[in-house]
Scaffold this active site. Structure first.
Site, PDB file in Angstrom:
ATOM      1  N   CYS A 216      27.882  -7.281 -71.736  1.00 12.83           N
ATOM      2  CA  CYS A 216      26.984  -8.080 -70.920  1.00 12.83           C
ATOM      3  C   CYS A 216      27.595  -8.309 -69.544  1.00 12.83           C
ATOM      4  CB  CYS A 216      26.655  -9.447 -71.518  1.00 12.83           C
ATOM      5  SG  CYS A 216      25.896  -9.360 -73.123  1.00 12.83           S
TER       6      CYS A 216
ATOM      7  N   ARG B 213      28.429  -2.611 -68.478  1.00 10.77           N
ATOM      8  CA  ARG B 213      28.811  -3.596 -69.498  1.00 10.77           C
ATOM      9  C   ARG B 213      27.742  -3.786 -70.578  1.00 10.77           C
ATOM     10  NH1 ARG B 213      33.037  -6.633 -67.707  1.00 10.77           N
ATOM     11  NH2 ARG B 213      32.589  -8.182 -69.300  1.00 10.77           N
TER      12      ARG B 213
ATOM     13  N   TRP C 285      24.114  -6.541 -73.619  1.00  9.07           N
ATOM     14  CA  TRP C 285      24.442  -5.676 -74.758  1.00  9.07           C
ATOM     15  C   TRP C 285      24.269  -6.584 -75.961  1.00  9.07           C
ATOM     16  CZ3 TRP C 285      27.922  -5.566 -78.833  1.00  9.07           C
ATOM     17  CH2 TRP C 285      28.075  -4.336 -79.476  1.00  9.07           C
TER      18      TRP C 285
ATOM     19  N   ASN D 221      27.954 -14.259 -71.689  1.00  6.46           N
ATOM     20  CA  ASN D 221      28.580 -13.035 -72.198  1.00  6.46           C
ATOM     21  C   ASN D 221      29.553 -13.480 -73.281  1.00  6.46           C
ATOM     22  OD1 ASN D 221      30.042 -10.656 -72.518  1.00  6.46           O
ATOM     23  ND2 ASN D 221      31.234 -10.953 -70.667  1.00  6.46           N
ATOM     24  N   GLY D 222      29.383 -12.970 -74.507  1.00  3.12           N
ATOM     25  CA  GLY D 222      30.283 -13.377 -75.589  1.00  3.12           C
ATOM     26  C   GLY D 222      29.512 -13.710 -76.845  1.00  3.12           C
TER      27      GLY D 222
ATOM     28  N   GLU E 115      40.089  12.695 -79.281  1.00  2.00           N
ATOM     29  CA  GLU E 115      39.471  12.245 -78.034  1.00  2.00           C
ATOM     30  C   GLU E 115      38.293  13.152 -77.652  1.00  2.00           C
ATOM     31  OE1 GLU E 115      39.396   9.720 -76.324  1.00  2.00           O
ATOM     32  OE2 GLU E 115      38.779  10.297 -74.326  1.00  2.00           O
TER      33      GLU E 115
ATOM     34  N   LYS F 188      34.468  11.882 -77.206  1.00  2.00           N
ATOM     35  CA  LYS F 188      33.675  12.103 -75.971  1.00  2.00           C
ATOM     36  C   LYS F 188      32.337  12.726 -76.326  1.00  2.00           C
ATOM     37  CE  LYS F 188      35.269  10.064 -73.860  1.00  2.00           C
ATOM     38  NZ  LYS F 188      36.482   9.322 -73.875  1.00  2.00           N
TER      39      LYS F 188
ATOM     40  N   GLU G 225      29.939  10.235 -78.313  1.00  2.00           N
ATOM     41  CA  GLU G 225      29.423   9.053 -77.615  1.00  2.00           C
ATOM     42  C   GLU G 225      28.404   9.393 -76.529  1.00  2.00           C
ATOM     43  OE1 GLU G 225      32.305   6.600 -75.543  1.00  2.00           O
ATOM     44  OE2 GLU G 225      33.511   8.334 -75.074  1.00  2.00           O
TER      45      GLU G 225
ATOM     46  N   HIS H  30      42.231  20.897 -96.486  1.00  2.64           N
ATOM     47  CA  HIS H  30      42.200  19.830 -97.485  1.00  2.64           C
ATOM     48  C   HIS H  30      40.807  19.207 -97.590  1.00  2.64           C
ATOM     49  CE1 HIS H  30      46.500  20.170 -97.984  1.00  2.64           C
ATOM     50  NE2 HIS H  30      46.624  20.162 -96.670  1.00  2.64           N
TER      51      HIS H  30
ATOM     52  N   LYS I 278      30.784  -0.588 -71.734  1.00  4.06           N
ATOM     53  CA  LYS I 278      32.113  -0.145 -71.315  1.00  4.06           C
ATOM     54  C   LYS I 278      33.210  -1.075 -71.811  1.00  4.06           C
ATOM     55  CE  LYS I 278      34.810   2.290 -68.414  1.00  4.06           C
ATOM     56  NZ  LYS I 278      35.105   3.521 -69.148  1.00  4.06           N
TER      57      LYS I 278
HETATM   58  C1  F6R Z   1      35.454   5.775 -75.117  1.00  2.00           C
HETATM   59  C2  F6R Z   1      35.762   4.453 -74.600  1.00  2.00           C
HETATM   60  C3  F6R Z   1      36.144   3.395 -75.560  1.00  2.00           C
HETATM   61  C4  F6R Z   1      37.284   2.539 -74.970  1.00  2.00           C
HETATM   62  C5  F6R Z   1      37.580   1.348 -75.896  1.00  2.00           C
HETATM   63  C6  F6R Z   1      38.762   0.547 -75.407  1.00  2.00           C
HETATM   64  O1  F6R Z   1      35.136   6.671 -74.105  1.00  2.00           O
HETATM   65  O2  F6R Z   1      35.689   4.207 -73.424  1.00  2.00           O
HETATM   66  O3  F6R Z   1      36.494   3.912 -76.798  1.00  2.00           O
HETATM   67  O4  F6R Z   1      38.410   3.347 -74.844  1.00  2.00           O
HETATM   68  O5  F6R Z   1      36.456   0.533 -75.964  1.00  2.00           O
HETATM   69  O6  F6R Z   1      38.539   0.054 -74.135  1.00  2.00           O
HETATM   70  P1  F6R Z   1      39.712  -0.435 -73.233  1.00  2.00           P
HETATM   71  O7  F6R Z   1      40.564   0.723 -72.918  1.00  2.00           O
HETATM   72  O8  F6R Z   1      39.042  -0.997 -72.022  1.00  2.00           O
HETATM   73  O9  F6R Z   1      40.467  -1.472 -74.007  1.00  2.00           O
END
Ligand code: F6R
Length: 615
Positions: free
Chosen positions: A2, A27, A75, A101-102, A488, A492, A495, A511, A610
């Protein structure tokens, strides 16, 4: 999660707040709203959808000249994303308005009590409970808004960043935080409040980052008053100078922030190394490490806590720090660590990795580690973030703002910092020979150029992406240092393209997961020369025999894998330890182009936000 923006001053508030909300959409972006107050009345507009949907609604109503407004981009936590659950939320009297927010964890019991006293609720949100609790306090205690907010918050369990105003006193905003960030911009006879400083960078460089459990009373044309929620103690505001510029947070000609941020990586890595790596002298200067070198060198163990992509960087750190220093390293999901009664010794060093510095689970893990006496080192990107403040020391990645929801440059710069730490400690405790150390230092300096050279394959990667258009699943394989890169790469892809993807250590295939391989299954294999190349080639043979489609990331000049794979993307040769910084780049581009070709919203993937400031 948010985004909050509020304004009070002499300018027309609505456009400032709307522009600010657009910058905070990373956010959360499932619903949005704005309340503004002109001389006569309160105007609230809310909608499910994005800020652009709200703008379309605003365009249909008469222009609004109010100079105070609160806005929110959501969010959803409590209640589906719809118009009613969108913020701002208003109290039963219609006087008090809030953006939040929260999560208010005890909202159900508070709601019940309020219902007993005759309050009614339109939405399913915890936020509507909070604003009515504030009204209840005001009604009962006959106190000013700031005091009412303070008393109400003392009854709340959970996390919040809030801004509240009272339509009867439209010259005042009250803001408070616990667990979610709030920045206050101080302009010329005007104030801005936002979840981060980006909504107001063109108006002021003076910012106060509100501290945990602090409440700010912001009156038009007056000085800000800040006090502690717990004991009412007034505190002197600490005004900082913002280093951000408008250019940093714009797309700069790219179609998406994600693409811009992928292409920014050579510079971002350079910025991470700047002033810290003097390759000719063979010197690494990290003052935070130098000052606490003994804590690290005497540590029997290093624990790394992080989430998501940052956790993947933590996995790379496990390989690299153990390799370079022989200090044992354990990596934990912060969300698991915080609830599993972890064993932490006072001589442990805990490294917390976080791009945003606001991830709720990582913050909770840090607090537990600190309570148990461990020394906590933070690796963050966002300057002034909560994690950068609550850790004993740490260093910034200096990657610049990362706005695309999918993390890219944060990951490669986190690994760059980890490489600096590993090299520094490996030299200090003598586990790296002088020549090994010097070789790594020289190589580290060459990484920005090597990353840059990978972009020459951009068009080819776009072509490879086209072959994924109808894929439902995908497997990513890597070994050693490239195993976290496989995780990773899979993250990517899922998501931003919504293709189901899994990362595995290549040898684990047999396995179980090998059962999934058929001619429909794309398998992305990271098969760089240094490391377990021959073993990975065998794994590729196994996939080939089962007709899987192979996309391989290989070192420049490779011939063996080229004979087996359907597509090969070349990257420059490197030591095994630094390979993840290079091998991850084509995977970022591959996900990006697959998502674009599938028509997905790359910068704002569904259901995501994010900064995950709720647990
Ligand atoms: C994936 C992504 C998330 C963040 C995770 C941690 O692309 O961005 O998996 O890596 O939410 O966020 P931070 O690094 O801000 O603690």
């Amino acid at each position: 999660m948010c985004g909050i923006v509020a304004y009070i001053g002499n300018q027309q508030a609505q456009p400032i707040v709307i522009k600010g909300l657009k910058r905070l959409e990373y956010r959360g972006y499932d619903s949005t709203g704005i309340s503004s107050h002109d001389e006569e009345s309160l105007h609230t507009l809310k909608t499910a959808g994005k800020v652009s949907d709200l703008e379309a609604i605003i365009a249909t109503v008469p222009a609004n000249t109010a100079t105070v407004a609160l806005g929110h981009t959501r969010w959803a936590t409590h209640g589906v994303p719809n118009d009613v659950n969108a913020h701002p939320q208003t109290s039963n009297s219609g006087n008090l308005v809030i953006v939040h927010n929260g999560i208010i964890e005890n909202y159900a019991s508070l709601k019940k009590e309020l219902q007993h006293r005759g309050f009614t609720f339109q939405s399913d949100t915890d936020t509507e409970v909070l604003i009515n609790l504030i009204q209840d306090v005001q009604d009962k205690e006959n106190v000013k808004l700031g005091k009412a907010v303070q008393i109400a918050l003392s009854q709340v369990i959970g996390a919040y960043a809030i801004v509240v105003f009272d339509r009867r006193k439209p010259n005042e905003l009250v803001a408070a935080r616990l667990g979610s960030p709030l920045a206050i911009g101080i302009g010329d006879e005007e104030f801005f409040v936002a979840s981060d400083a980006t909504p107001f960078i063109e108006y002021t460089k003076n910012v106060i980052y509100l501290e945990e459990e602090h409440l700010a009373i912001i009156r038009r044309n007056k000085a800000i008053k800040i006090r502690k929620i717990e004991d009412d103690l007034e505190v002197e505001p600490y005004v900082e100078k913002l280093q951000l510029s408008l250019e940093n947070i714009q797309k700069g000609g790219y179609d998406h922030f994600m693409l811009k941020e992928i292409f920014e990586q050579p510079k971002a890595i350079q910025d991470t190394l700047r002033g810290r790596l003097l390759s000719q002298e063979g010197v690494i200067t990290l003052s935070s490490l130098r000052e606490h070198e003994n804590r690290f060198l005497k540590a029997k163990r290093i624990l790394i806590v992080a989430c998501g992509t940052s956790w993947h960087a933590g996995l790379v750190a496990e390989y690299l720090i153990e390799d370079f220093t022989r200090i044992p390293v354990e990596v934990e999901y912060a969300s698991e660590f915080r609830y599993r009664n972890p064993i932490i010794y006072p001589d442990d060093v805990v490294i917390a990795i976080s791009q945003s510095g606001e991830t709720a689970d990582t913050i909770a893990a840090i607090n537990i580690a600190k309570e148990k006496g461990a020394f906590v080192y933070g690796i963050c990107n966002v300057v002034g973030s909560t994690i950068s403040r609550i850790t004993h020391t740490g260093c910034y990645t200096h990657a610049g703002p990362e706005i695309g929801v999918a993390s890219t440059k944060a990951f490669t710069t986190q690994i760059t910092v980890i490489a600096l730490i590993g090299l520094y400690l490996g030299k200090a405790n003598g586990t790296l020979s002088r020549s090994q150390y010097q070789e790594y230092v020289t190589e580290l300096e060459s990484l920005p150029n090597k990353v840059e050279s990978i972009f020459a394959s951009q068009t080819y990667i776009e072509e490879v992406a086209a072959s994924f258009e109808t894929s439902q699943n995908c497997i990513y394989l890597g070994r050693g240092y490239n195993f976290p890169v496989a995780l990773e790469g899979a993250l990517k892809l899922k998501e931003i393209s919504y293709i189901h993807a899994e990362g595995y250590p290549a040898a684990e295939m047999k396995h179980g997961p090998i059962a999934l391989i058929d001619k429909e299954m794309p398998v992305v294999v990271i098969a760089t020369k240094k490391g377990y190349y021959e073993k990975v080639v065998s794994n590729i043979q196994e996939i080939k025999s089962r007709e899987g489609r192979i996309i391989a990331i290989v070192s420049k000049g490779d011939t063996q894998v080229k004979e087996l794979a359907d597509y090969c993307i070349e990257i420059p040769d490197s030591s095994e330890s630094f390979a993840p910084i290079l091998s991850t780049i084509p995977l970022q581009l591959l996900s990006y182009y697959i998502a674009v070709q599938r028509g997905c919203n790359v910068d704002q993937p569904r259901n995501l936000a994010k900064s995950v400031t709720v647990e």
